[in-house]
Write an enzyme that holds these catalytic residues in place. Structure first.
Site, mmCIF file in Angstrom:
data_model
loop_
_atom_site.group_PDB
_atom_site.id
_atom_site.type_symbol
_atom_site.label_atom_id
_atom_site.label_comp_id
_atom_site.label_asym_id
_atom_site.label_seq_id
_atom_site.Cartn_x
_atom_site.Cartn_y
_atom_site.Cartn_z
ATOM 1 N N GLY A 82 48.008 37.577 40.308
ATOM 2 C CA GLY A 82 46.692 38.182 40.425
ATOM 3 C C GLY A 82 46.105 38.509 39.064
ATOM 4 O O GLY A 82 46.820 38.651 38.075
ATOM 5 N N CYS A 83 44.769 38.614 39.038
ATOM 6 C CA CYS A 83 44.059 39.009 37.826
ATOM 7 C C CYS A 83 42.975 40.010 38.230
ATOM 8 O O CYS A 83 43.148 40.740 39.191
ATOM 9 C CB CYS A 83 43.496 37.791 37.102
ATOM 10 N N GLN A 84 41.871 40.042 37.521
ATOM 11 C CA GLN A 84 40.816 41.008 37.830
ATOM 12 C C GLN A 84 40.015 40.596 39.059
ATOM 13 O O GLN A 84 39.776 41.402 39.935
ATOM 14 C CB GLN A 84 39.902 41.188 36.613
ATOM 15 N N TYR A 111 42.415 42.165 41.443
ATOM 16 C CA TYR A 111 42.542 43.622 41.439
ATOM 17 C C TYR A 111 41.310 44.295 42.046
ATOM 18 O O TYR A 111 41.425 45.293 42.751
ATOM 19 C CB TYR A 111 42.773 44.097 39.999
#
Length: 131
Positions: A82-84, A111
């Site tokens: 996952g990232c932003q 996120y």
């Protein structure tokens, strides 16, 4: 006729609800955001290995990303990336699949979607101000 060739396994994107379920079943969360983003809050028990770094010229890919991942995870480990918002994690997941990781999912929405669904996060402790 489709002449497009696939470079190995395809990225499978799951939503945050499925990601939360898999995390409860032993999957590990690989957060590929920058260290600064990670420090502002992250999915509980996440491991942060930045896929990109911020530089004065803009973001550049972390040249040691794969080595750093391989120093912590094996190719048979079950990972959610996952990232932003879900963009960098697609690229990171693609790189992991091309490196023959077997059980890797991209978390769509990142996120932002995790927080938006009210799921638990780890945030830095606020600084106490003494008067």
């Amino acid at each position: 006729m489709d002449l497009k060739k696939s470079s190995g396994a395809e990225v499978i994107t799951i939503d945050v609800h499925e990601a939360k379920n898999l995390l409860s079943q032993g999957y590990r969360y690989l957060d590929v955001r920058t260290e600064e983003e990670f420090k502002n809050g992250h999915v509980e028990n996440a491991l942060n290995i930045a896929y990109m770094f911020n530089t004065p010229e803009g973001r550049v890919k972390n040249p040691k990303f794969m080595d750093q991942v391989l120093s912590v995870f094996g190719k048979e480990d079950h990972l959610i990336v996952g990232c932003q918002s879900g963009v960098r994690s697609v690229y990171a997941t693609t790189d992991l699949l091309e490196a023959e990781f077997k059980h890797v999912y991209n978390m769509g929405g990142g996120y932002i979607a995790w927080v938006g669904n009210g799921f638990d996060v780890t945030k830095p402790n606020p600084v106490e101000i003494k008067l």
